[in-house]
Design a protein around this motif. Structure first.
Motif, PDB file in Angstrom:
ATOM      1  N   UNK A  16      47.729  76.822  64.054  1.00  0.00           N
ATOM      2  CA  UNK A  16      48.219  77.646  65.165  1.00  0.00           C
ATOM      3  C   UNK A  16      49.218  78.712  64.700  1.00  0.00           C
ATOM      4  N   UNK A  17      50.265  78.374  63.921  1.00  0.00           N
ATOM      5  CA  UNK A  17      51.189  79.430  63.472  1.00  0.00           C
ATOM      6  C   UNK A  17      50.508  80.508  62.646  1.00  0.00           C
ATOM      7  N   UNK A  18      49.575  80.110  61.762  1.00  0.00           N
ATOM      8  CA  UNK A  18      48.885  81.096  60.923  1.00  0.00           C
ATOM      9  C   UNK A  18      48.038  82.045  61.768  1.00  0.00           C
ATOM     10  N   UNK A  19      47.326  81.514  62.749  1.00  0.00           N
ATOM     11  CA  UNK A  19      46.478  82.349  63.593  1.00  0.00           C
ATOM     12  C   UNK A  19      47.315  83.269  64.481  1.00  0.00           C
ATOM     13  N   UNK A  20      48.401  82.740  65.042  1.00  0.00           N
ATOM     14  CA  UNK A  20      49.288  83.572  65.865  1.00  0.00           C
ATOM     15  C   UNK A  20      49.888  84.692  65.021  1.00  0.00           C
ATOM     16  N   UNK A  21      50.354  84.348  63.826  1.00  0.00           N
ATOM     17  CA  UNK A  21      50.919  85.354  62.911  1.00  0.00           C
ATOM     18  C   UNK A  21      49.899  86.465  62.638  1.00  0.00           C
ATOM     19  N   UNK A  22      48.666  86.071  62.286  1.00  0.00           N
ATOM     20  CA  UNK A  22      47.636  87.060  61.960  1.00  0.00           C
ATOM     21  C   UNK A  22      47.284  87.915  63.165  1.00  0.00           C
ATOM     22  N   UNK A  23      47.273  87.310  64.344  1.00  0.00           N
ATOM     23  CA  UNK A  23      46.934  88.051  65.567  1.00  0.00           C
ATOM     24  C   UNK A  23      48.024  89.055  65.917  1.00  0.00           C
ATOM     25  N   UNK A  24      49.270  88.709  65.663  1.00  0.00           N
ATOM     26  CA  UNK A  24      50.385  89.599  65.984  1.00  0.00           C
ATOM     27  C   UNK A  24      50.406  90.809  65.059  1.00  0.00           C
ATOM     28  N   UNK A  25      50.130  90.610  63.792  1.00  0.00           N
ATOM     29  CA  UNK A  25      50.316  91.675  62.808  1.00  0.00           C
ATOM     30  C   UNK A  25      49.029  92.366  62.370  1.00  0.00           C
ATOM     31  N   UNK A  26      47.907  92.021  62.988  1.00  0.00           N
ATOM     32  CA  UNK A  26      46.667  92.692  62.607  1.00  0.00           C
ATOM     33  C   UNK A  26      45.684  92.695  63.766  1.00  0.00           C
ATOM     34  N   UNK A  27      44.906  93.776  63.873  1.00  0.00           N
ATOM     35  CA  UNK A  27      43.829  93.841  64.844  1.00  0.00           C
ATOM     36  C   UNK A  27      42.624  93.020  64.378  1.00  0.00           C
ATOM     37  N   UNK A  28      42.652  92.636  63.094  1.00  0.00           N
ATOM     38  CA  UNK A  28      41.563  91.833  62.526  1.00  0.00           C
ATOM     39  C   UNK A  28      42.169  90.591  61.875  1.00  0.00           C
ATOM     40  N   UNK A  29      42.513  89.578  62.673  1.00  0.00           N
ATOM     41  CA  UNK A  29      43.212  88.401  62.135  1.00  0.00           C
ATOM     42  C   UNK A  29      42.432  87.657  61.072  1.00  0.00           C
ATOM     43  N   UNK A  30      41.093  87.608  61.180  1.00  0.00           N
ATOM     44  CA  UNK A  30      40.325  86.883  60.168  1.00  0.00           C
ATOM     45  C   UNK A  30      40.368  87.618  58.825  1.00  0.00           C
ATOM     46  N   UNK A  31      40.405  88.937  58.883  1.00  0.00           N
ATOM     47  CA  UNK A  31      40.562  89.698  57.642  1.00  0.00           C
ATOM     48  C   UNK A  31      41.969  89.526  57.086  1.00  0.00           C
ATOM     49  N   UNK A  32      42.960  89.491  57.984  1.00  0.00           N
ATOM     50  CA  UNK A  32      44.352  89.288  57.572  1.00  0.00           C
ATOM     51  C   UNK A  32      44.516  87.989  56.788  1.00  0.00           C
ATOM     52  N   UNK A  33      43.781  86.960  57.200  1.00  0.00           N
ATOM     53  CA  UNK A  33      43.867  85.651  56.554  1.00  0.00           C
ATOM     54  C   UNK A  33      42.832  85.475  55.446  1.00  0.00           C
ATOM     55  N   UNK A  34      42.095  86.538  55.130  1.00  0.00           N
ATOM     56  CA  UNK A  34      41.037  86.510  54.106  1.00  0.00           C
ATOM     57  C   UNK A  34      39.973  85.461  54.396  1.00  0.00           C
ATOM     58  N   UNK A  35      39.514  85.448  55.645  1.00  0.00           N
ATOM     59  CA  UNK A  35      38.461  84.525  56.062  1.00  0.00           C
ATOM     60  C   UNK A  35      37.108  85.219  56.204  1.00  0.00           C
ATOM     61  N   UNK A  36      37.043  86.510  55.853  1.00  0.00           N
ATOM     62  CA  UNK A  36      35.814  87.274  56.045  1.00  0.00           C
ATOM     63  C   UNK A  36      34.734  86.856  55.053  1.00  0.00           C
ATOM     64  N   UNK A  37      35.094  86.771  53.780  1.00  0.00           N
ATOM     65  CA  UNK A  37      34.116  86.414  52.750  1.00  0.00           C
ATOM     66  C   UNK A  37      33.827  84.920  52.773  1.00  0.00           C
ATOM     67  N   UNK A  38      32.581  84.592  52.542  1.00  0.00           N
ATOM     68  CA  UNK A  38      32.191  83.196  52.480  1.00  0.00           C
ATOM     69  C   UNK A  38      32.461  82.602  51.099  1.00  0.00           C
ATOM     70  N   UNK A  39      31.948  81.414  50.911  1.00  0.00           N
ATOM     71  CA  UNK A  39      32.128  80.676  49.660  1.00  0.00           C
ATOM     72  C   UNK A  39      30.828  80.736  48.873  1.00  0.00           C
ATOM     73  N   UNK A  40      30.891  81.293  47.668  1.00  0.00           N
ATOM     74  CA  UNK A  40      29.695  81.437  46.849  1.00  0.00           C
ATOM     75  C   UNK A  40      29.502  80.210  45.963  1.00  0.00           C
ATOM     76  N   UNK A  41      28.248  79.968  45.584  1.00  0.00           N
ATOM     77  CA  UNK A  41      27.927  78.793  44.770  1.00  0.00           C
ATOM     78  C   UNK A  41      28.684  78.811  43.450  1.00  0.00           C
ATOM     79  N   UNK A  42      28.772  79.963  42.797  1.00  0.00           N
ATOM     80  CA  UNK A  42      29.475  80.040  41.519  1.00  0.00           C
ATOM     81  C   UNK A  42      30.950  79.706  41.684  1.00  0.00           C
ATOM     82  N   UNK A  43      31.527  80.043  42.834  1.00  0.00           N
ATOM     83  CA  UNK A  43      32.915  79.730  43.098  1.00  0.00           C
ATOM     84  C   UNK A  43      33.106  78.232  43.312  1.00  0.00           C
TER      85      UNK A  43
END
Length: 301
Positions: free
Chosen positions: A60-87
């Motif tokens: 909850x604090x992380x999501x609220x923080x990202x929502x307050x300081x960015x129009x794109x909270x998932x990008x703010x938290x680096x949740x846009x990219x998925x997890x690759x097999x090599x990773x």
């Protein structure tokens, strides 16, 4: 709200983040009290409280923080990219190569003693450690497959994702966004991560683990990579504790590679191989795919 990230001070960012954190701390205390009144076994109650803590204290604090300081909270938290097999393979490889060294450091940290003048403090710290150990043993105390699976889902997956959102996605990235050197941000976030667990006799290995998670995020620019590493670390403890109770294995994972006498050659080989692979293999294993780097305009070194 603003996406002009550099113009927002770290004080303002942490004011929102930790403000929500302390509000949620009160809520979690109340919810834990309510859960304690139900007639359920201690392990189930403990897992429920752990789930509540993960959701309300960290997510909850992380999501609220990202929502307050960015129009794109998932990008703010680096949740846009998925997890690759090599990773996934890279994380697993580094984790198991570095495990003997980590276990040796855990053993050394647990054996630390403070000067005689600090005896009172040491007794208090040991008492905290014993209480944390009892809580951990209670959460791991199951011999059923279903009980083990619940432990993996709560202690491994949920806790891993939640803590990475808070410590890496919010704290580490907020420092970077405020102009702080990314390597300083990694180690500061790791220090806070280890400190907030309130376990002095596990502080150093948890600090190193936190830094490892931080570097994974910095290299990959995907929180899913560090979250996977965190979940893997926690889940291995849950599964091996279950396997030990089932008499399938005889040695707990936390004992693998520890030298009880003489020079710790296994730990030395472990840390050398770990560092070589991390330094020379990080681009191949963890950096974003070339097609995904350009739009980010990040200088990954």
């Amino acid at each position: 709200m603003t996406d002009n990230r550099a113009s927002v001070s770290l004080f303002a960012r942490w004011g929102v983040l930790f403000g929500v954190f302390f509000i949620m701390l009160i809520a979690v205390s109340l919810l834990a009290g309510v859960i304690g009144h139900f007639n359920i076994n201690p392990r189930t109650s403990g897992l429920m409280v752990a789930a509540v803590q993960s959701i309300f204290l960290f997510i909850v604090p992380a999501v609220v923080y990202a929502r307050v300081f960015s129009h794109s909270p998932w990008k703010e938290l680096d949740l846009i990219r998925g997890l690759e097999l090599r990773q996934i393979l890279g994380v697993a490889l580094l984790f198991f190569i570095g495990l003997p060294a980590l276990n040796q450091i855990i053993s050394w940290n647990e054996g630390m003693t403070l000067p005689g003048i600090m005896r009172g403090m040491e007794e208090t710290l040991r008492e905290w450690e014993n209480q944390a150990q009892k809580a951990s043993e209670m959460l791991l105390d199951t011999s059923s497959f279903g009980g083990m699976l619940c432990g993996v889902l709560v202690i491994g997956v949920l806790t891993g994702i939640a803590e990475e959102l808070f410590f890496r996605g919010a704290i580490q990235k907020s420092m970077e966004a405020s102009g702080i050197n990314p390597y300083v941000a990694i180690w500061c976030a790791a220090f806070i991560f280890s400190t907030l667990h309130f376990q002095f006799y596990g502080f150093i290995p948890r600090l190193l683990l936190g830094a490892f998670f931080g570097y994974l995020l910095f290299w990959s620019r995907s929180l899913w990579v560090s979250a996977f590493a965190h979940a893997l670390n926690n889940s291995v403890v849950v599964v091996t504790a279950w396997l030990t109770r089932k008499d399938i294995i005889s040695t707990d994972v936390e004992q693998w590679g520890i030298s009880t006498g003489g020079f710790p050659w296994i730990a030395l080989a472990s840390i050398v191989l770990f560092l070589l692979l991390a330094i020379y293999g990080r681009r191949l294993l963890f950096y974003p795919s070339l097609s995904k780097i350009k739009p980010l305009k990040r200088n990954l070194r």
